[in-house]
Motif scaffolding. Sequence first.
Motif, PDB file in Angstrom:
ATOM      1  N   GLY A  58      -1.964   9.217   1.805  1.00 18.94           N
ATOM      2  CA  GLY A  58      -2.871  10.229   2.350  1.00 18.94           C
ATOM      3  C   GLY A  58      -3.020  10.085   3.855  1.00 18.94           C
ATOM      4  O   GLY A  58      -3.229  11.067   4.569  1.00 18.94           O
ATOM      5  N   THR A  59      -2.907   8.861   4.335  1.00 21.38           N
ATOM      6  CA  THR A  59      -2.987   8.609   5.778  1.00 21.38           C
ATOM      7  C   THR A  59      -1.761   9.195   6.476  1.00 21.38           C
ATOM      8  O   THR A  59      -1.882   9.876   7.503  1.00 21.38           O
ATOM      9  N   SER A 179      -4.279  12.482  -1.281  1.00 24.00           N
ATOM     10  CA  SER A 179      -3.812  11.105  -1.468  1.00 24.00           C
ATOM     11  C   SER A 179      -3.646  10.817  -2.950  1.00 24.00           C
ATOM     12  O   SER A 179      -4.434  11.297  -3.769  1.00 24.00           O
ATOM     13  N   LYS A 184      -7.906   7.363  -6.606  1.00 23.65           N
ATOM     14  CA  LYS A 184      -8.278   8.771  -6.376  1.00 23.65           C
ATOM     15  C   LYS A 184      -8.204   9.508  -7.715  1.00 23.65           C
ATOM     16  O   LYS A 184      -7.517   9.045  -8.637  1.00 23.65           O
TER      17      LYS A 184
HETATM   18  C1  LIG Z   1      -8.262   7.762   0.603  1.00 17.83           C
HETATM   19  C2  LIG Z   1      -8.524   8.621   1.770  1.00 17.83           C
HETATM   20  C3  LIG Z   1      -7.579   8.804   2.796  1.00 17.83           C
HETATM   21  C4  LIG Z   1      -6.324   7.993   2.898  1.00 17.83           C
HETATM   22  O1  LIG Z   1      -5.485   8.044   1.796  1.00 17.83           O
HETATM   23  P1  LIG Z   1      -4.432   6.838   1.566  1.00 17.83           P
HETATM   24  O2  LIG Z   1      -3.515   7.403   0.517  1.00 17.83           O
HETATM   25  O3  LIG Z   1      -5.212   5.670   1.076  1.00 17.83           O
HETATM   26  O4  LIG Z   1      -3.739   6.578   2.840  1.00 17.83           O
HETATM   27  C5  LIG Z   1      -7.857   9.700   3.814  1.00 17.83           C
HETATM   28  N1  LIG Z   1      -9.016  10.384   3.834  1.00 17.83           N
HETATM   29  C6  LIG Z   1      -9.969  10.233   2.882  1.00 17.83           C
HETATM   30  C7  LIG Z   1     -11.214  11.045   2.967  1.00 17.83           C
HETATM   31  C8  LIG Z   1      -9.755   9.333   1.839  1.00 17.83           C
HETATM   32  O5  LIG Z   1     -10.697   9.184   0.900  1.00 17.83           O
END
Ligand SMILES: *Cc1c(COP(=O)(O)O)cnc(C)c1O
Length: 364
Positions: A58-59, A179, A184
């Motif tokens: 997600g990053t 993500s 999640k």
């Molecule tokens: C989990 C999360 C991310 C990052 O996702 P990753 O897959 O862990 O890199 C970004 N923004 C929010 C609001 C999140 O909860």
Amino acid sequence: MEFCDLKKQYAEYKEEIQSEINDVIDSASFINGPSVMNLESALASYANVKYAITCSSGTDALLLAFMAYDIQPGDEIICPAFTFIATASMIALYKAVPVFVDINPETFTIDVEKIEEKVTKKTKGIIPVSLYGQMPDIDKINHIAKKHNLWVMEDGAQSFGATYNGNKSCSLTNVATTSFFPAKPLGGYGDGGAIFTNDKDLADKLFMLRNHGQEERYKHKYIGINGRMDTIQAAIVNVKLRHFDSELKLRQHAADRYTEMLTSYVEVPQIKAERTSTWAQYTIRVNDRDKIRGKLSEQGIPTAVHYPIPLPYQDAFSGYASSNEEYPVSRQLSLRVLSLPMHALISEEEQREVCDALIGALNG
Ligand SMILES: *Cc1c(COP(=O)(O)O)cnc(C)c1O
């Protein structure tokens, strides 16, 4: 008791998941194998958008979207003061400027009444975050963005599957990200993420950027990264996606049960009438949070704090002008929020146990 019981979930889908993983290993198509394309079309049709581009997390989804928009050093990007760090750290990594806005005290999402006062000539976009699984007032945000010629990028890491006036999260903004971190609502067995858009040019660019900016083999149109999602992860998320709607229903039932059991004792989450939540977290507000947390922990009940420090007050952002401002709602909520165990397969008995312990802790 588990905070998010991934073992119980695996037991439900074990055979399906094993068989998909074995197919990937048998085919030895580990990078950009067929499961990746299958997941992308399933995600796009689920969210009702033209393009879904999977990626490594997600990053990285946020990072890739900034790369696609060609963010420049000094560009200002508006985001909420109360969220997970990745929303703002990717802005800063790009030497752009995160401009924080306080949150709405009812929904924990960006306060739409406070966005416009932060818009300057340098503002390029707005990143609303759909915190705990609920989207913000996205119509209002899109309206402000249109007026000032800004793009909007929903950070839907916690909300994929949520709705706003019947429309799916990740479908209502210029671009959106999610993500597949294991905890999640739609999680894989490792890292993964996706970007969503209806803009063909942007999608084409994103597909290239996540693969070294490559147009065709060893011909590079852009400076990109290795931001691909593993085929094995895509195969796992494909299985989870098939069961996702029934899991979301179970999460809604679990949230309703908590609300019924707790509403006379604590401040329970509020979901606006035009929205549905994925219940990525069931987060209540209490006074004396740390004392209550300690008492629950003594009884074997895990809880979590999302998040203890608002972003402007993190050392990492101390160099930004907007971190010197006051964010009273974020500050107050960061001291009071408490997330309770939540997942699709939590039982009524487990929830009863959590609530009895919580009510006991509140009274003592
Ligand atoms: C989990 C999360 C991310 C990052 O996702 P990753 O897959 O862990 O890199 C970004 N923004 C929010 C609001 C999140 O909860």
